[in-house]
Design a protein around this motif. Structure first.
Motif, PDB file in Angstrom:
ATOM      1  N   THR A 120       0.836  -1.194   0.000  1.00  0.00           N
ATOM      2  CA  THR A 120       0.000   0.000   0.000  1.00  0.00           C
ATOM      3  C   THR A 120       0.870   1.243   0.000  1.00  0.00           C
ATOM      4  OG1 THR A 120      -0.035   0.189   2.396  1.00  0.00           O
ATOM      5  CG2 THR A 120      -1.742  -1.203   1.390  1.00  0.00           C
ATOM      6  N   HIS A 121       0.277   2.378  -0.187  1.00  0.00           N
ATOM      7  CA  HIS A 121       1.033   3.630  -0.182  1.00  0.00           C
ATOM      8  C   HIS A 121       1.666   3.906   1.183  1.00  0.00           C
ATOM      9  CE1 HIS A 121      -3.140   4.592   0.811  1.00  0.00           C
ATOM     10  NE2 HIS A 121      -2.659   5.558   1.550  1.00  0.00           N
ATOM     11  N   SER A 122       1.114   3.325   2.252  1.00  0.00           N
ATOM     12  CA  SER A 122       1.706   3.511   3.580  1.00  0.00           C
ATOM     13  C   SER A 122       2.688   2.390   3.913  1.00  0.00           C
ATOM     14  CB  SER A 122       0.607   3.545   4.645  1.00  0.00           C
ATOM     15  OG  SER A 122       0.059   2.250   4.786  1.00  0.00           O
ATOM     16  N   GLY A 123       2.657   1.305   3.150  1.00  0.00           N
ATOM     17  CA  GLY A 123       3.534   0.174   3.402  1.00  0.00           C
ATOM     18  C   GLY A 123       3.078  -0.727   4.538  1.00  0.00           C
ATOM     19  N   SER A 124       1.847  -0.572   5.003  1.00  0.00           N
ATOM     20  CA  SER A 124       1.381  -1.336   6.151  1.00  0.00           C
ATOM     21  C   SER A 124       0.111  -2.117   5.837  1.00  0.00           C
ATOM     22  CB  SER A 124       1.097  -0.397   7.326  1.00  0.00           C
ATOM     23  OG  SER A 124       0.532  -1.107   8.405  1.00  0.00           O
ATOM     24  N   PHE A 125       0.085  -3.386   6.210  1.00  0.00           N
ATOM     25  CA  PHE A 125      -1.126  -4.187   6.051  1.00  0.00           C
ATOM     26  C   PHE A 125      -2.154  -3.820   7.112  1.00  0.00           C
ATOM     27  CE2 PHE A 125       1.268  -6.549   9.155  1.00  0.00           C
ATOM     28  CZ  PHE A 125       0.304  -7.018  10.029  1.00  0.00           C
TER      29      PHE A 125
END
Length: 139
Positions: A120-125
């Motif tokens: 994701t754009h935040s890098g978090s699942f």
């Protein structure tokens, strides 16, 4: 027909229920796990085709908060618990499916696709659940 969802004890001999906005981690009566139950009659007021059209109209759009893959899929029932002004969102969700051809062959699935939620754009699942949690806390 108004929609409703609730926590329900998984123990068939118990079946206690709790509101979704209650702070409860396990059944208070028998200590079993809880699961979310949905009012299937209310959901059935729209056909699968209608639900798909609602989602496609909202998904990744600019109308707040529907750009989020999480909030686009709701039909107002989350907003009965959480008012739109209290939603905290990064427009999470919407990650691609990836064809897992080699893994599919190993487990005997010809056409296996997997979701990589950390892509994701935040890098978090964790974004998918956190948008609901933080919005509930804000509420």
């Amino acid at each position: 027909m108004p929609y409703r969802a609730w926590f329900q004890c998984i123990n068939p001999e118990c079946g206690d229920t709790y509101p979704l906005n209650s702070i409860v981690y396990q059944c208070k009566r028998c200590n079993s796990l809880l699961e979310v139950q949905h009012d299937m009659k209310a959901l059935a007021t729209h056909s699968g085709k209608e639900w798909k059209a609602i989602f496609e109209k909202r998904y990744k759009g600019n109308e707040w908060p529907y750009g989020s893959g999480v909030w686009a899929s709701t039909n107002g029932y989350c907003r009965k618990l959480i008012r739109t002004k209290n939603i905290v969102s990064l427009y999470e969700g919407g990650t691609n499916l990836f064809w897992a051809e080699r893994f599919g062959k190993i487990i005997g699935v010809d056409n296996l696709w997997v979701k990589l939620c950390g892509n994701t754009h935040s890098g978090s699942f964790k974004d998918l659940g956190m948008t609901v949690l933080v919005s509930q806390v804000k509420q």
